[in-house]
Motif scaffolding. Structure first.
Motif, PDB file in Angstrom:
ATOM      1  N   ALA A 158      41.936  19.671  56.657  1.00 45.63           N
ATOM      2  CA  ALA A 158      43.033  19.717  57.633  1.00 45.63           C
ATOM      3  C   ALA A 158      42.510  19.392  59.035  1.00 45.63           C
ATOM      4  O   ALA A 158      43.142  18.636  59.780  1.00 45.63           O
ATOM      5  N   ASN A 159      41.360  19.960  59.383  1.00 47.57           N
ATOM      6  CA  ASN A 159      40.786  19.689  60.700  1.00 47.57           C
ATOM      7  C   ASN A 159      40.407  18.215  60.854  1.00 47.57           C
ATOM      8  O   ASN A 159      40.650  17.613  61.895  1.00 47.57           O
ATOM      9  N   ASP A 160      39.826  17.625  59.804  1.00 44.88           N
ATOM     10  CA  ASP A 160      39.479  16.201  59.854  1.00 44.88           C
ATOM     11  C   ASP A 160      40.725  15.342  60.040  1.00 44.88           C
ATOM     12  O   ASP A 160      40.712  14.356  60.781  1.00 44.88           O
ATOM     13  N   SER A 161      41.810  15.721  59.375  1.00 46.27           N
ATOM     14  CA  SER A 161      43.070  14.995  59.498  1.00 46.27           C
ATOM     15  C   SER A 161      43.592  15.069  60.937  1.00 46.27           C
ATOM     16  O   SER A 161      44.065  14.068  61.486  1.00 46.27           O
ATOM     17  N   LEU A 162      43.509  16.244  61.549  1.00 43.63           N
ATOM     18  CA  LEU A 162      43.963  16.401  62.932  1.00 43.63           C
ATOM     19  C   LEU A 162      43.109  15.575  63.891  1.00 43.63           C
ATOM     20  O   LEU A 162      43.622  14.980  64.837  1.00 43.63           O
ATOM     21  N   LEU A 163      41.809  15.525  63.648  1.00 42.99           N
ATOM     22  CA  LEU A 163      40.938  14.701  64.485  1.00 42.99           C
ATOM     23  C   LEU A 163      41.305  13.226  64.335  1.00 42.99           C
ATOM     24  O   LEU A 163      41.350  12.483  65.314  1.00 42.99           O
ATOM     25  N   LYS A 164      41.596  12.809  63.112  1.00 38.20           N
ATOM     26  CA  LYS A 164      42.003  11.418  62.863  1.00 38.20           C
ATOM     27  C   LYS A 164      43.310  11.102  63.592  1.00 38.20           C
ATOM     28  O   LYS A 164      43.503   9.994  64.085  1.00 38.20           O
ATOM     29  N   ASP A 165      44.192  12.107  63.697  1.00 40.91           N
ATOM     30  CA  ASP A 165      45.476  11.919  64.367  1.00 40.91           C
ATOM     31  C   ASP A 165      45.389  12.047  65.884  1.00 40.91           C
ATOM     32  O   ASP A 165      46.387  11.915  66.574  1.00 40.91           O
ATOM     33  N   GLY A 166      44.193  12.346  66.399  1.00 39.89           N
ATOM     34  CA  GLY A 166      44.027  12.326  67.843  1.00 39.89           C
ATOM     35  C   GLY A 166      43.670  13.628  68.525  1.00 39.89           C
ATOM     36  O   GLY A 166      43.611  13.678  69.750  1.00 39.89           O
TER      37      GLY A 166
END
Length: 128
Positions: free
Chosen positions: A92-100
């Motif tokens: 989830a954290n990696d996804s949020l980083l990918k989203d900005g």
């Protein structure tokens, strides 16, 4: 009067958390705006609020922090956004980083933790 370091928009559905974050940020020398939902944060930005950084809760009713992140990015792609979360889910954290997202502040946090996060992870637009 001390120089203001910048303005932080605190987005959290829980009033006690908004209040504590606001007190810490004021103590650290920041001006504070607050929003009780992602929708209200986005509306504030659309109507002229220009914070230097957003401290965004990820789990909220209505718009999630993830959706709010995307909406805020659409308004200002360069706005530093720190995610406030007690969730340590790496995917989830990696996804949020990918989203900005620009970084994370573990919740609950104290003065030192928040100060470090502001200084080291989101300093690209804050006044030093």
């Amino acid at each position: 009067m001390a120089d203001i370091k910048g303005t932080v928009l605190v987005v959290d559905d829980e009033e006690p958390i908004r209040n504590i974050a606001s007190e810490i940020l004021i103590y650290l020398g920041y001006e504070v705006l607050t929003a009780s939902s992602g929708e209200k944060a986005v509306e504030a930005m659309r109507t002229g609020a220009r914070p230097d950084l957003v401290l965004l809760d990820i789990i909220m009713p209505g718009w999630s922090g993830a959706r709010t992140l995307l909406e805020l990015r659409a308004i200002d792609p360069n706005l530093p956004i720190l995610i406030s979360t007690g969730n340590c889910d790496r995917a989830a954290n990696d996804s949020l980083l990918k989203d900005g997202a620009d970084g994370f502040v573990p919740n609950p946090y104290g003065i030192d933790t928040l100060a470090r996060a502001l200084e080291t992870r989101a300093g690209k637009r804050l006044i030093k």
